[in-house]
Design an enzyme around this catalytic site. Structure first.
Site, mmCIF file in Angstrom:
data_model
loop_
_atom_site.group_PDB
_atom_site.id
_atom_site.type_symbol
_atom_site.label_atom_id
_atom_site.label_comp_id
_atom_site.label_asym_id
_atom_site.label_seq_id
_atom_site.Cartn_x
_atom_site.Cartn_y
_atom_site.Cartn_z
ATOM 1 N N ARG A 41 -14.413 -32.492 21.957
ATOM 2 C CA ARG A 41 -14.313 -33.713 21.879
ATOM 3 C C ARG A 41 -15.642 -34.300 22.276
ATOM 4 O O ARG A 41 -16.176 -33.624 23.374
ATOM 5 C CB ARG A 41 -13.243 -34.417 22.869
ATOM 6 C CG ARG A 41 -13.089 -35.928 22.840
ATOM 7 C CD ARG A 41 -13.781 -36.542 23.808
ATOM 8 N NE ARG A 41 -13.715 -38.198 23.908
ATOM 9 C CZ ARG A 41 -14.172 -39.145 24.578
ATOM 10 N NH1 ARG A 41 -15.312 -38.644 25.458
ATOM 11 N NH2 ARG A 41 -13.963 -40.225 24.585
ATOM 12 N N THR A 42 -16.314 -35.289 21.573
ATOM 13 C CA THR A 42 -17.717 -35.775 21.867
ATOM 14 C C THR A 42 -17.443 -37.174 22.258
ATOM 15 O O THR A 42 -16.439 -37.913 21.595
ATOM 16 C CB THR A 42 -18.628 -35.474 20.944
ATOM 17 O OG1 THR A 42 -18.452 -36.172 19.666
ATOM 18 C CG2 THR A 42 -18.920 -33.980 20.679
ATOM 19 N N ASP A 43 -18.282 -37.838 22.831
ATOM 20 C CA ASP A 43 -18.168 -39.307 23.242
ATOM 21 C C ASP A 43 -18.700 -39.755 21.733
ATOM 22 O O ASP A 43 -19.257 -39.545 21.054
ATOM 23 C CB ASP A 43 -19.176 -39.714 24.226
ATOM 24 C CG ASP A 43 -18.964 -39.068 25.649
ATOM 25 O OD1 ASP A 43 -17.574 -39.111 25.731
ATOM 26 O OD2 ASP A 43 -19.609 -38.972 26.364
ATOM 27 N N ALA A 44 -18.214 -41.043 21.636
ATOM 28 C CA ALA A 44 -18.428 -41.760 20.271
ATOM 29 C C ALA A 44 -20.037 -41.822 20.105
ATOM 30 O O ALA A 44 -20.771 -42.109 20.842
ATOM 31 C CB ALA A 44 -18.108 -43.339 20.816
#
Length: 415
Positions: A41-44
């Site tokens: 998962r990556t930040d927006a």
């Protein structure tokens, strides 16, 4: 992650799959119906060169001989699908993943010590740091504007001694440690804070345009939310002459504030599935590639040429252009140098955390450092100012205070 309010890679991909018929209309209203999940998962807005998405997919569509090519026709150029492979029924992109590789990029001028007279400079002196005159600040025009300083900073080149110090401190991250100070919403006693970093490598600097850049490659089993704090601790300790042992101190029970490095420099390279690949290799031993039970390994290296071209055209060039135009990293480091409170007093010549820098939950903190949302962004209006209104640029602490406390939800935010 698919989010109806925010344009995300998964959301755009899911819409494209619906449009071409790879996801049925019955399942189009909710990605969970097809068990959509991802390995990292990556930040927006944070860049990713490779990721794995697992889901139930209609992979035989009339009139579509090449499904990957057809899906890419519906995707914007900055989002590419590299391949589609069938996996074992027990496969889960996040839990089956063994490890992830990330790279963090930053301009080497961040290694210039705090400007004389700034809040952090005075704090360091008050704690006994000698703070000898640095060549960059010696003879500097006292009337110079931040823009004038930045122009000179772009000509800065890191010394071999500073590069060696970075590499020495970076090694303190390798191995198994309690990373509670390098995330948010976690307590020292939370066993999920124990993470294993396989390797970290500080590459030789490279000059692009006028600016020298440094890349730090990280390979870990998993990374906690806001892993950019690791890079911040590395850079801030080295530029202030704080002994590398401070990294080990930060694994201890005392809670301190570590700012996040700008999101602009973070890149997810790709997730790795070594255990799964070994498992399918055994299952494939007596099968041929065309057999219905054959399962191909997950290997991003077969796409190396395309990955490198994609990173150059859609990630590196954008990252450097934004920094050249807006000076994101300079704004971030100046905001830290201007701070005169206690939160950063673990940056000191002794390499220990003083009581004044310890944060106790529920206790009032006088003059806490407030991070700005602008440094969590990776996209900025062309030709526009970096900062928006005061409301838009307020601290990100309020958002962090509302993060889910449930362990499963927090785990889903990590990669």
């Amino acid at each position: 992650q698919p989010d109806p309010k925010v344009r995300t890679i998964e959301g755009v991909l899911f819409d494209a799959l619906i449009k071409i018929g790879a996801v049925s209309q019955d399942n189009s209203d909710n990605p969970t119906k097809v068990k959509l999940g991802r390995a990292a998962r990556t930040d927006a807005g944070v860049h990713a060169a490779g990721n794995v998405v697992s889901m139930k997919l209609i992979n035989v569509i009339p009139g579509v001989p090449d499904l990957v090519a057809r899906i890419n026709e519906e995707l914007p150029p900055e989002i590419r699908l590299w391949s589609i492979i069938r996996v074992q029924n027990s496969f889960n992109a996040r839990t089956t993943c063994d490890s992830r590789k990330y790279t963090y990029f930053f301009p080497s001028y961040l290694m210039i010590p705090p400007k004389p007279g700034t809040g952090l400079y005075n704090t360091l002196k008050a704690q006994g740091a000698e703070m000898p005159a640095h060549p960059f600040w010696e003879g500097a025009d006292p009337s110079a504007t931040p823009q004038d300083d930045l122009k000179r900073k772009r000509a800065f080149r890191i010394s071999p001694e500073q590069l060696a110090a970075l590499r020495e401190a970076a090694k303190k991250f390798e191995g198994s440690h309690n990373f509670h100070n390098f995330t948010v919403g976690r307590d020292f006693r939370d066993r999920s804070c124990q993470r294993f970093l396989k390797s970290i490598e500080v590459l030789d600097p490279a000059v692009y345009g006028d600016t020298e850049w440094i890349a730090v490659m990280l390979h870990g089993q998993s990374f906690m939310l806001h892993q950019r704090k690791m890079m911040s601790a590395l850079v801030l300790s080295c530029r202030t002459g704080t002994p590398p042992q401070i990294i080990e101190e930060l694994y201890g029970p005392r809670q301190v504030f570590i700012p996040k490095m700008p999101a602009l420099g973070l890149l997810l390279e790709y997730p790795i599935f070594e255990s799964y690949n070994r498992r399918v290799a055994l299952a494939n031993a007596k099968l041929k590639a065309g057999d219905p039970d054959y399962r191909a390994p997950i290997d991003f290296e077969v796409h190396r040429a395309e990955l490198d071209a994609f990173k150059q055209n859609h990630i590196y060039s954008k990252m450097r252009s934004i920094e050249d135009q807006h000076g994101i990293f300079d704004g971030w480091i100046r905001s830290l140098d201007a701070y005169a409170g206690h939160d950063l007093e673990y940056l000191n010549p002794k390499g220990i955390i003083p009581q004044s820098a310890v944060i106790k939950r529920g206790e009032f903190r006088n003059n806490p450092f407030r991070e700005k949302k602008r440094y969590d962004a990776t996209s900025f209006p062309a030709g526009g100012a970096v900062a928006g209104s005061v409301e838009e640029d307020e601290s990100s602490e309020d958002e962090e205070a509302h993060l889910p406390l449930d362990k499963e939800e927090l785990a889903d935010l990590e990669g």
